[in-house]
Write a protein that holds these residues in place. Structure first.
Motif, short mmCIF file in Angstrom:
data_model
loop_
_atom_site.label_atom_id
_atom_site.label_comp_id
_atom_site.label_asym_id
_atom_site.label_seq_id
_atom_site.Cartn_x
_atom_site.Cartn_y
_atom_site.Cartn_z
N THR A 31 -3.77 8.54 -81.25
CA THR A 31 -3.28 9.83 -80.75
C THR A 31 -3.72 10.18 -79.33
OG1 THR A 31 -5.17 11.01 -81.68
CG2 THR A 31 -3.24 10.76 -83.10
N ASP A 32 -4.71 9.49 -78.79
CA ASP A 32 -5.26 9.83 -77.49
C ASP A 32 -5.03 8.69 -76.51
OD1 ASP A 32 -7.28 11.29 -75.63
OD2 ASP A 32 -8.13 9.28 -75.86
N LYS A 33 -4.49 8.99 -75.33
CA LYS A 33 -4.11 7.95 -74.38
C LYS A 33 -5.26 7.04 -73.99
CE LYS A 33 -4.28 11.28 -70.52
NZ LYS A 33 -4.25 12.50 -71.35
N ASN A 34 -6.43 7.59 -73.80
CA ASN A 34 -7.56 6.76 -73.37
C ASN A 34 -8.01 5.80 -74.47
OD1 ASN A 34 -7.83 7.90 -70.72
ND2 ASN A 34 -8.68 9.73 -71.68
N ASN A 35 -7.98 6.26 -75.71
CA ASN A 35 -8.30 5.37 -76.84
C ASN A 35 -7.21 4.33 -77.03
OD1 ASN A 35 -10.72 6.31 -78.92
ND2 ASN A 35 -10.06 7.93 -77.52
N ILE A 36 -5.95 4.72 -76.84
CA ILE A 36 -4.84 3.77 -76.95
C ILE A 36 -5.00 2.67 -75.90
CG2 ILE A 36 -2.34 3.49 -76.66
CD1 ILE A 36 -2.07 6.39 -77.75
N VAL A 37 -5.33 3.07 -74.67
CA VAL A 37 -5.54 2.11 -73.58
C VAL A 37 -6.68 1.14 -73.92
CG1 VAL A 37 -6.38 1.89 -71.21
CG2 VAL A 37 -4.58 3.52 -71.74
N GLY A 102 2.82 15.61 -77.36
CA GLY A 102 2.47 14.99 -78.63
C GLY A 102 2.08 13.53 -78.48
N ARG A 103 2.11 12.82 -79.59
CA ARG A 103 1.67 11.42 -79.57
C ARG A 103 2.57 10.54 -78.72
NH1 ARG A 103 1.30 6.99 -83.87
NH2 ARG A 103 2.67 8.27 -85.16
N GLY A 105 4.05 11.37 -76.03
CA GLY A 105 3.63 11.59 -74.65
C GLY A 105 2.35 10.84 -74.32
N GLU A 106 1.41 10.81 -75.28
CA GLU A 106 0.16 10.07 -75.08
C GLU A 106 0.43 8.57 -74.92
OE1 GLU A 106 -3.17 11.39 -74.98
OE2 GLU A 106 -2.04 13.25 -74.70
N VAL A 107 1.38 8.05 -75.69
CA VAL A 107 1.73 6.63 -75.57
C VAL A 107 2.29 6.34 -74.18
CG1 VAL A 107 3.30 4.83 -76.40
CG2 VAL A 107 2.08 6.27 -78.04
N LEU A 108 3.19 7.21 -73.70
CA LEU A 108 3.75 7.01 -72.37
C LEU A 108 2.67 7.10 -71.29
CD1 LEU A 108 7.10 8.96 -72.73
CD2 LEU A 108 6.85 6.49 -72.38
N ASP A 109 1.74 8.04 -71.46
CA ASP A 109 0.63 8.12 -70.51
C ASP A 109 -0.19 6.84 -70.52
OD1 ASP A 109 1.36 10.67 -69.75
OD2 ASP A 109 -0.15 11.69 -70.97
N ALA A 110 -0.39 6.28 -71.72
CA ALA A 110 -1.14 5.03 -71.84
C ALA A 110 -0.42 3.89 -71.12
CB ALA A 110 -1.36 4.68 -73.31
N VAL A 111 0.91 3.85 -71.24
CA VAL A 111 1.68 2.83 -70.51
C VAL A 111 1.39 2.94 -69.02
CG1 VAL A 111 4.01 2.10 -69.83
CG2 VAL A 111 3.53 2.66 -72.22
#
Length: 290
Positions: A31-37, A102-103, A105-111
């Protein structure tokens, strides 16, 4: 007849050593861009892959449309948890979500974060049938297909527009590959008639819609999705020589370096990136205009 056997990779379990190195927690890993990255980078290294892949499940788009999702942990990826809608009339009220929030958006930020740091990024997206199955019981949905196909097409049009927007935004954020699948929307699951009238044409509209953004990127179709399209004469495939590339991921990266415009490839699994190639080619996919 094109045959593709899904490898059935177990993508649920995240190895303990990956978790330790990434330093992530749950559910923030989803759920969090930094953790996804962090997780994407360590999984890429652990798998000896060329690409960092996000997200780690097939529920992001459905959640954006209001689906109930159980977020999961290291053993189980996010998955649907019941159905948000109980009738086609309720489902027909869905609106395209704001993909900046939402999630999703977090995924797109991670990209964006991954691409800006020099990573080659794959954004995994799914098609309308996969999304709809997470929103409403499939029996109710099929009943609606028979009773009011025009209404179903209106619902699917809203979903298609959102999926296209998501894919295009992924490209704008720096994704090198948009990996597309609609595994529950293939003929052996929904039947040849529904596929021909609904799912197949929907997939083509999404592919064409994302390609229109232009640029140097690939749309990689799940092997089941591309085989279904070719076996119903909606696309045809052609071999692209991969030269001396050793793994599928290296071959895809080499092809990306040669592109001047987006192309579509398929008949293989995007999870095969680290694997040695049994044939020295990538299968290009060309849409048949009718």
């Amino acid at each position: 007849m094109v045959e593709f056997k899904c490898p059935g990779h177990n993508q649920d379990h995240i190895p303990e050593e990956v978790l330790r190195e990434a330093g992530i927690t749950f559910p923030k890993a989803y759920t969090d861009k930094n953790n996804i990255v962090a997780l994407a980078r360590v999984l890429k290294k652990y798998q000896d892959d060329v690409f960092a892949k996000v997200p780690f499940c097939v529920t992001v788009e459905a959640e954006a449309f209001g689906a109930y999702i159980k977020m999961g942990d290291a053993m189980h990826r996010p998955r649907p948890n019941g159905h948000r809608f109980s009738s086609i009339e309720e489902l027909s009220g869905i609106q395209a979500p704001d993909i900046s929030k939402g999630r999703i958006g977090e995924v797109l930020d991670a990209v964006g974060i991954l691409a800006e740091s020099g990573e080659k990024v794959i954004l995994n997206i799914v098609g309308p049938f996969t999304i709809i199955y997470a929103l409403i019981n499939h029996t109710i949905f099929y009943r609606g297909l028979r009773k009011d196909p025009a209404q179903i097409k209106e619902i699917m049009a809203v979903i298609e527009k959102s999926v296209i927007q998501y894919g295009i935004e992924g490209v704008k954020r720096g994704a090198s590959i948009i990996s597309f699948e609609d595994a529950v929307g293939v003929p052996d699951v929904i039947g040849p008639t529904i596929y021909r009238d609904f799912s197949g044409p929907s997939n083509l509209r999404i592919i064409n819609g994302i390609k229109e953004v232009g640029g140097r990127f690939l749309i990689h179709l799940c092997g089941r999705t591309s085989a279904a399209l070719e076996n119903t004469d909606m696309v045809h495939s052609y071999a692209i020589d991969t030269g001396k590339a050793s793994t599928y991921g290296q071959a895809l990266a080499g092809l990306l370096d040669e592109l001047t415009e987006p192309i579509v490839v398929g008949h293989r699994c995007i999870a095969w990136g680290p694997m040695k190639m049994d044939q020295p080619c990538i299968w290009g996919i060309e849409l048949i205009q009718k």
